[in-house]
Design an enzyme around this catalytic site. Structure first.
Site, PDB file in Angstrom:
ATOM      1  N   GLU A 154       2.037  -3.596  -1.248  1.00 48.52           N
ATOM      2  CA  GLU A 154       1.962  -2.561  -2.294  1.00 48.52           C
ATOM      3  C   GLU A 154       2.789  -1.345  -1.897  1.00 48.52           C
ATOM      4  O   GLU A 154       3.413  -0.699  -2.737  1.00 48.52           O
ATOM      5  CB  GLU A 154       0.490  -2.205  -2.552  1.00 48.52           C
ATOM      6  CG  GLU A 154      -0.222  -3.334  -3.299  1.00 48.52           C
ATOM      7  CD  GLU A 154      -1.688  -3.512  -2.968  1.00 48.52           C
ATOM      8  OE1 GLU A 154      -2.305  -2.598  -2.390  1.00 48.52           O
ATOM      9  OE2 GLU A 154      -2.224  -4.600  -3.279  1.00 48.52           O
ATOM     10  N   GLU A 204       0.125 -11.803   4.142  1.00 52.33           N
ATOM     11  CA  GLU A 204      -0.433 -11.667   2.804  1.00 52.33           C
ATOM     12  C   GLU A 204       0.612 -12.094   1.769  1.00 52.33           C
ATOM     13  O   GLU A 204       1.469 -11.280   1.386  1.00 52.33           O
ATOM     14  CB  GLU A 204      -0.830 -10.214   2.531  1.00 52.33           C
ATOM     15  CG  GLU A 204      -1.845  -9.659   3.510  1.00 52.33           C
ATOM     16  CD  GLU A 204      -2.614  -8.483   2.932  1.00 52.33           C
ATOM     17  OE1 GLU A 204      -3.837  -8.530   2.975  1.00 52.33           O
ATOM     18  OE2 GLU A 204      -1.994  -7.546   2.407  1.00 52.33           O
ATOM     19  N   LYS A 216      -7.913   0.101  -0.192  1.00 53.51           N
ATOM     20  CA  LYS A 216      -6.807   0.531  -1.072  1.00 53.51           C
ATOM     21  C   LYS A 216      -7.158   1.883  -1.716  1.00 53.51           C
ATOM     22  O   LYS A 216      -7.766   2.719  -1.066  1.00 53.51           O
ATOM     23  CB  LYS A 216      -6.504  -0.566  -2.090  1.00 53.51           C
ATOM     24  CG  LYS A 216      -6.233  -1.915  -1.410  1.00 53.51           C
ATOM     25  CD  LYS A 216      -5.663  -2.945  -2.330  1.00 53.51           C
ATOM     26  CE  LYS A 216      -5.424  -4.247  -1.565  1.00 53.51           C
ATOM     27  NZ  LYS A 216      -4.792  -5.290  -2.357  1.00 53.51           N
ATOM     28  N   GLY A 241      -4.967  -9.869  -5.087  1.00 52.63           N
ATOM     29  CA  GLY A 241      -5.636  -9.310  -6.263  1.00 52.63           C
ATOM     30  C   GLY A 241      -5.510 -10.188  -7.499  1.00 52.63           C
ATOM     31  O   GLY A 241      -5.818  -9.763  -8.606  1.00 52.63           O
TER      32      GLY A 241
HETATM   33  P1  13P Z   1      -7.340  -8.862  -2.314  1.00 52.11           P
HETATM   34  O1  13P Z   1      -8.318  -9.399  -1.281  1.00 52.11           O
HETATM   35  O2  13P Z   1      -7.968  -7.969  -3.317  1.00 52.11           O
HETATM   36  O3  13P Z   1      -6.512  -9.980  -2.907  1.00 52.11           O
HETATM   37  O4  13P Z   1      -6.308  -7.938  -1.500  1.00 52.11           O
HETATM   38  C1  13P Z   1      -5.708  -8.422  -0.361  1.00 52.11           C
HETATM   39  C2  13P Z   1      -4.972  -7.316   0.306  1.00 52.11           C
HETATM   40  O5  13P Z   1      -3.937  -6.883  -0.174  1.00 52.11           O
HETATM   41  C3  13P Z   1      -5.562  -6.737   1.520  1.00 52.11           C
HETATM   42  O6  13P Z   1      -4.675  -5.859   2.137  1.00 52.11           O
END
Ligand code: 13P
Length: 255
Positions: free
Chosen positions: A100, A170, A11, A176
């Site tokens: 996102e 996801e 990210k 997150g």
């Molecule tokens: P997290 O593992 O931090 O929850 O994020 C998942 C994600 O969005 C991977 O693209």
């Protein structure tokens, strides 16, 4: 039939020098090889070239991914990156349709579809993300929601090599947040995705497309997901930012 995949989505984390250090750490930790597991890391765009050099110098099998792309070949699109630019720095994968990007930057299924086509025309493997928001899950509409995303995101796609098109499920409420879907939750939706892929592309192709789970995946819970029939690995956010946790997940996938 399907090699497992562990992909790290960094990210908007890690400056250039921090990214090089993290990539080197991952390469060192996995120097013994990763067996049949495909390992991918997706640093921010400005880190791609530096990370690519680390991977090349080490002769590593870890593959490089971008986090976004634009579908035009070149031109007046300030701030955007074309597939050929990603290709030129050694990226062989690209994440598209992350929640996102959909949520904060208005990426639509139509955009995701165009991006997939543009990437595949350049031989870059899309990691195409889907997933439902909390209110849809609570109303019990998650399977239908994701199936519609898959249909829209793959509209008109020709998949000649199914190992070169990857889907990541996801659930937005699990990203997150520390709140993971259970392995059964993941299988329910990943199984429905596979069924949809069978309808669209036929059984042979659908059986060879990797479907990853993402959302608070970490060393402590990865095994439960990997045991599920239609979960072929993980797209990892937070736990991909540390060498030890990311490598531990790769090692779990190798077992
Ligand atoms: P997290 O593992 O931090 O929850 O994020 C998942 C994600 O969005 C991977 O693209």
């Amino acid at each position: 039939m399907r090699n497992r995949m562990i992909a790290g989505n960094w990210k908007m984390n890690k400056t250039f020098s921090e990214g090089v250090v993290l990539a080197q750490g991952i390469v060192d930790e996995l120097a013994g090889g990763t067996g049949a597991v495909d390992v991918v890391i997706a640093p921010p765009a400005v880190d791609l070239k530096g990370v690519s050099e680390v991977l090349n110098q080490a002769g590593s099998s870890v593959a490089l991914s971008a986090q976004n792309v634009y579908w035009e070949e070149s031109g007046a699109y300030t701030g955007e990156l074309a597939p050929a630019m990603l290709e030129s720095v050694g990226a062989t994968y690209c994440i598209i349709g992350h929640s996102e990007r959909r949520g904060y930057f208005g990426e639509t299924d139509e955009d995701v579809n165009r991006k997939a086509k543009a990437l595949m025309a350049h031989g870059i493997t899309p990691i195409s993300c889907c997933g439902e928001p909390l209110e849809v899950r609570e109303a019990g509409g998650h399977v239908a929601f994701v199936v519609e995303q898959i249909k829209a995101d793959t509209a008109g796609l020709t998949i000649t090599d199914p190992s070169k098109y990857v889907i990541a499920y996801e659930p937005i409420w699990a990203i997150g947040t520390g709140k993971t879907a259970t392995a059964d939750d993941a299988q329910e939706v990943c199984g429905a995705i596979r069924k949809t892929l069978v309808e669209i592309f036929g059984a042979e192709t659908a059986q060879s497309i990797r479907i990853l789970y993402g959302g608070s995946a970490k060393p402590e819970n990865i095994n439960g997901f990997l045991e599920k029939e239609d979960v072929d690995g993980a797209l990892v956010g937070g736990a991909s930012l540390k060498t030890d946790s990311f490598a531990a997940m790769v090692k779990s996938a190798m077992n």
